[in-house]
Design a protein around this motif. Structure first.
Motif, PDB file in Angstrom:
ATOM      1  N   ASN A 269       0.827  -1.207   0.000  1.00  0.00           N
ATOM      2  CA  ASN A 269       0.000   0.000   0.000  1.00  0.00           C
ATOM      3  C   ASN A 269       0.861   1.257   0.000  1.00  0.00           C
ATOM      4  N   ALA A 270       1.963   1.233   0.775  1.00  0.00           N
ATOM      5  CA  ALA A 270       2.864   2.388   0.795  1.00  0.00           C
ATOM      6  C   ALA A 270       3.502   2.595  -0.575  1.00  0.00           C
ATOM      7  N   ARG A 271       3.857   1.500  -1.239  1.00  0.00           N
ATOM      8  CA  ARG A 271       4.437   1.611  -2.580  1.00  0.00           C
ATOM      9  C   ARG A 271       3.414   2.195  -3.557  1.00  0.00           C
ATOM     10  N   ARG A 272       2.162   1.801  -3.403  1.00  0.00           N
ATOM     11  CA  ARG A 272       1.101   2.337  -4.260  1.00  0.00           C
ATOM     12  C   ARG A 272       0.950   3.843  -4.056  1.00  0.00           C
ATOM     13  N   VAL A 273       0.977   4.280  -2.800  1.00  0.00           N
ATOM     14  CA  VAL A 273       0.839   5.710  -2.507  1.00  0.00           C
ATOM     15  C   VAL A 273       2.008   6.499  -3.092  1.00  0.00           C
ATOM     16  N   ILE A 274       3.218   5.957  -2.961  1.00  0.00           N
ATOM     17  CA  ILE A 274       4.400   6.636  -3.513  1.00  0.00           C
ATOM     18  C   ILE A 274       4.249   6.824  -5.017  1.00  0.00           C
ATOM     19  N   LEU A 275       3.800   5.786  -5.703  1.00  0.00           N
ATOM     20  CA  LEU A 275       3.630   5.860  -7.154  1.00  0.00           C
ATOM     21  C   LEU A 275       2.526   6.849  -7.534  1.00  0.00           C
ATOM     22  N   MET A 276       1.426   6.835  -6.800  1.00  0.00           N
ATOM     23  CA  MET A 276       0.322   7.744  -7.111  1.00  0.00           C
ATOM     24  C   MET A 276       0.725   9.196  -6.864  1.00  0.00           C
ATOM     25  N   ARG A 277       1.510   9.444  -5.826  1.00  0.00           N
ATOM     26  CA  ARG A 277       1.978  10.806  -5.566  1.00  0.00           C
ATOM     27  C   ARG A 277       2.866  11.310  -6.703  1.00  0.00           C
ATOM     28  N   ALA A 278       3.500  10.378  -7.399  1.00  0.00           N
ATOM     29  CA  ALA A 278       4.363  10.751  -8.522  1.00  0.00           C
ATOM     30  C   ALA A 278       3.578  10.902  -9.819  1.00  0.00           C
ATOM     31  N   GLY A 279       2.258  10.729  -9.748  1.00  0.00           N
ATOM     32  CA  GLY A 279       1.428  10.931 -10.923  1.00  0.00           C
ATOM     33  C   GLY A 279       1.046   9.677 -11.671  1.00  0.00           C
ATOM     34  N   VAL A 280       1.370   8.497 -11.132  1.00  0.00           N
ATOM     35  CA  VAL A 280       1.004   7.242 -11.783  1.00  0.00           C
ATOM     36  C   VAL A 280      -0.483   6.974 -11.539  1.00  0.00           C
ATOM     37  N   ALA A 281      -1.183   6.542 -12.587  1.00  0.00           N
ATOM     38  CA  ALA A 281      -2.617   6.272 -12.472  1.00  0.00           C
ATOM     39  C   ALA A 281      -2.884   5.241 -11.381  1.00  0.00           C
ATOM     40  N   SER A 282      -4.032   5.365 -10.715  1.00  0.00           N
ATOM     41  CA  SER A 282      -4.348   4.525  -9.564  1.00  0.00           C
ATOM     42  C   SER A 282      -4.294   3.036  -9.882  1.00  0.00           C
ATOM     43  N   ASP A 283      -4.923   2.621 -11.004  1.00  0.00           N
ATOM     44  CA  ASP A 283      -4.946   1.197 -11.323  1.00  0.00           C
ATOM     45  C   ASP A 283      -3.558   0.667 -11.657  1.00  0.00           C
ATOM     46  N   VAL A 284      -2.758   1.495 -12.348  1.00  0.00           N
ATOM     47  CA  VAL A 284      -1.389   1.095 -12.689  1.00  0.00           C
ATOM     48  C   VAL A 284      -0.536   1.028 -11.422  1.00  0.00           C
ATOM     49  N   ALA A 285      -0.699   2.021 -10.543  1.00  0.00           N
ATOM     50  CA  ALA A 285       0.074   2.050  -9.298  1.00  0.00           C
ATOM     51  C   ALA A 285      -0.232   0.831  -8.438  1.00  0.00           C
ATOM     52  N   THR A 286      -1.498   0.446  -8.382  1.00  0.00           N
ATOM     53  CA  THR A 286      -1.892  -0.715  -7.575  1.00  0.00           C
ATOM     54  C   THR A 286      -1.254  -1.991  -8.105  1.00  0.00           C
ATOM     55  N   GLU A 287      -1.275  -2.169  -9.417  1.00  0.00           N
ATOM     56  CA  GLU A 287      -0.702  -3.369 -10.022  1.00  0.00           C
ATOM     57  C   GLU A 287       0.814  -3.395  -9.864  1.00  0.00           C
ATOM     58  N   LEU A 288       1.460  -2.258 -10.118  1.00  0.00           N
ATOM     59  CA  LEU A 288       2.919  -2.206 -10.004  1.00  0.00           C
ATOM     60  C   LEU A 288       3.370  -2.438  -8.566  1.00  0.00           C
ATOM     61  N   ALA A 289       2.626  -1.883  -7.613  1.00  0.00           N
ATOM     62  CA  ALA A 289       2.994  -2.048  -6.203  1.00  0.00           C
ATOM     63  C   ALA A 289       2.993  -3.511  -5.798  1.00  0.00           C
ATOM     64  N   SER A 290       2.074  -4.277  -6.368  1.00  0.00           N
ATOM     65  CA  SER A 290       1.978  -5.696  -6.018  1.00  0.00           C
ATOM     66  C   SER A 290       3.059  -6.529  -6.695  1.00  0.00           C
ATOM     67  N   ARG A 291       3.687  -5.968  -7.726  1.00  0.00           N
ATOM     68  CA  ARG A 291       4.693  -6.719  -8.480  1.00  0.00           C
ATOM     69  C   ARG A 291       6.098  -6.145  -8.328  1.00  0.00           C
ATOM     70  N   THR A 292       6.269  -5.266  -7.342  1.00  0.00           N
ATOM     71  CA  THR A 292       7.553  -4.603  -7.138  1.00  0.00           C
ATOM     72  C   THR A 292       8.127  -4.989  -5.784  1.00  0.00           C
ATOM     73  N   ALA A 293       9.430  -5.159  -5.726  1.00  0.00           N
ATOM     74  CA  ALA A 293      10.089  -5.481  -4.460  1.00  0.00           C
ATOM     75  C   ALA A 293       9.896  -4.353  -3.455  1.00  0.00           C
ATOM     76  N   ALA A 294       9.940  -4.704  -2.171  1.00  0.00           N
ATOM     77  CA  ALA A 294       9.729  -3.727  -1.100  1.00  0.00           C
ATOM     78  C   ALA A 294      10.985  -2.886  -0.903  1.00  0.00           C
ATOM     79  N   ASP A 295      11.263  -2.030  -1.859  1.00  0.00           N
ATOM     80  CA  ASP A 295      12.461  -1.189  -1.839  1.00  0.00           C
ATOM     81  C   ASP A 295      12.072   0.195  -2.328  1.00  0.00           C
ATOM     82  N   GLY A 296      12.144   1.177  -1.433  1.00  0.00           N
ATOM     83  CA  GLY A 296      11.741   2.526  -1.783  1.00  0.00           C
ATOM     84  C   GLY A 296      12.534   3.108  -2.936  1.00  0.00           C
TER      85      GLY A 296
END
Length: 426
Positions: A269-296
């Protein structure tokens, strides 16, 4: 003549005892005791093995040596064995000015606490940082630790930006460089003053001092002096004080004497928020967050790439485009070897140590945990799991997983940690 020699030897032993009484025992044993003591023409001559030792002793312990020698009516000179020129111990009045070397501004130079996306697990450390910066509490030191990419450096910078008064902030690597430069330029007293004349001292990546005995001695004395003066000290590292390598028991004890708080890697969820704050669309951010390593760091890199594509190509990024742009990144994040490396960072152990044959309790527990996580998060066979954790055989993996399952029954914290690791690896 023999009586005079005996008296001279007695004086030297008395002087040694007086110096030892005014110094930390470890510092005296490491730096002063090995010196050759001699009195010549009303001067206490101390001969060191090399130039570095002479410079360090002159800079760090010069004031103490001068004070003790003066009690016996002597001056002090530090010589180097085999050298023709001796060094006179510097006095505070002769110190040159000191200015740190210029550094490149970091991306979070103007960071504030709102930029730190905190999960429930990080609420405690975030609150501690905020209250310290506001002057509501005092910790010396506040020791923040966690794996790479969890936000330690960002929190340290936030504290620096939100704290009133003079703040000195440097990385462990910068401290090593500046200390060495001060010794070389004979500005060690100015360097000591620069670090101490502050309201808050912050060091990022303390582990960079590991194994550097002279630098570590200066750093530990700095922490003690600042604490005694009622100043705040904030430190970050990749492991808890007790798990730092290259530091002795005294150092670990001092680093753990304040408030120790861990930062966990960003959740999905934190990764999703970081991506959305950077302007990534919500659905894309949600999918990427689930497929990305836990590394800020990795998450911010993904956000930067998507933002650059949008600006350069003038087109929005949907999941199809994102999958193509980030194919290598997303694939690496999900390979078993990437999972193991990510868990190494989260558990505070090195990948080489995991693959080695070391039998330290912490290493054994980390290996067993990784095997259990791979079993729960992948379809790998037990033999394949063993290959990814240092080439362990099938029987070892079976035993490891059984041990973890047994410990989980009586340790809810361990069970929660393993469940989180499994969720992040899936």
């Amino acid at each position: 003549m023999q009586a005079a020699a005996t008296k001279k030897m007695t004086n030297l032993e008395t002087i040694k005892g007086a110096i030892a009484a005014k110094m930390d025992s470890a510092a005296f044993s490491s730096w002063i005791a090995p010196l050759n003591f001699e009195i010549s023409d009303d001067t206490l001559v101390l001969t060191a093995q090399n130039q570095f030792s002479a410079d360090f002793i002159s800079g760090v312990h010069g004031a103490t040596l001068n004070a003790v020698a003066a009690e016996f009516g002597l001056a002090v000179r530090i010589a180097v064995r085999g050298a023709s020129v001796a060094n006179t111990v510097a006095n505070d009045n002769n110190v040159q000015s000191f200015a740190p070397a210029a550094t490149v501004a970091s991306d979070d130079a103007a960071a504030n606490f709102d930029e730190f996306v905190a999960s429930d697990e990080n609420a405690f450390v975030l609150s501690a940082c905020k209250k310290l910066a506001a002057g509501a509490v005092a910790f010396s030191p506040l020791f923040i630790y966690g794996p790479a990419g969890c936000g330690k450096s960002l929190l340290a910078r936030c504290v620096a930006n939100a704290t009133a008064g003079r703040v000195v902030m440097m990385s462990g690597g910068e401290f090593v460089s500046e200390f060495t430069r001060a010794l070389h330029d004979r500005t060690i007293f100015a360097f000591k003053d620069y670090c101490r004349k502050c309201d808050t001292f912050i060091m990022d990546d303390v582990q960079m001092l590991a194994g550097k005995r002279a630098t570590c001695e200066e750093f530990l004395q700095l922490v003690v002096d600042l604490r005694n003066a009622g100043k705040n000290v904030v430190l970050t590292a990749n492991a808890a004080p007790s798990n730092l390598t290259g530091f002795d028991h005294r150092a670990k004890s001092l680093l753990a004497s304040g408030l120790v708080a861990d930062v966990v890697a960003p959740s999905a969820n934190a990764r999703r928020v970081i991506l959305m704050r950077a302007g990534v669309a919500s659905d894309v951010a949600t999918e990427l967050a689930s497929r990305t390593a836990a590394d800020g760091h990795l998450v911010h890199g993904i956000a930067t790439k998507i933002k650059a594509y949008t600006e350069l190509m003038g087109a929005a990024v949907d999941m199809t485009v994102a999958s193509r742009l980030l194919a290598d990144t997303l694939q690496r994040a999900k390979t078993p070897i990437a999972m193991v490396r990510n868990m190494c960072e989260k558990l505070g152990v090195s990948y080489d140590a995991i693959c080695d044959r070391g039998r330290a309790r912490a290493l054994v527990m980390a290996r067993q945990t990784m095997m259990a996580v791979l079993k729960g998060a992948t379809n790998l066979s037990l033999s394949e799991i063993g290959q990814y954790v240092g080439g362990r055989d099938h029987a070892t993996v079976v035993y490891a997983i059984a041990q973890v399952e047994k410990q989980k029954q009586g340790d809810l914290v361990l069970a929660a940690q393993i469940n989180q690791l499994i969720a992040e690896c899936k």
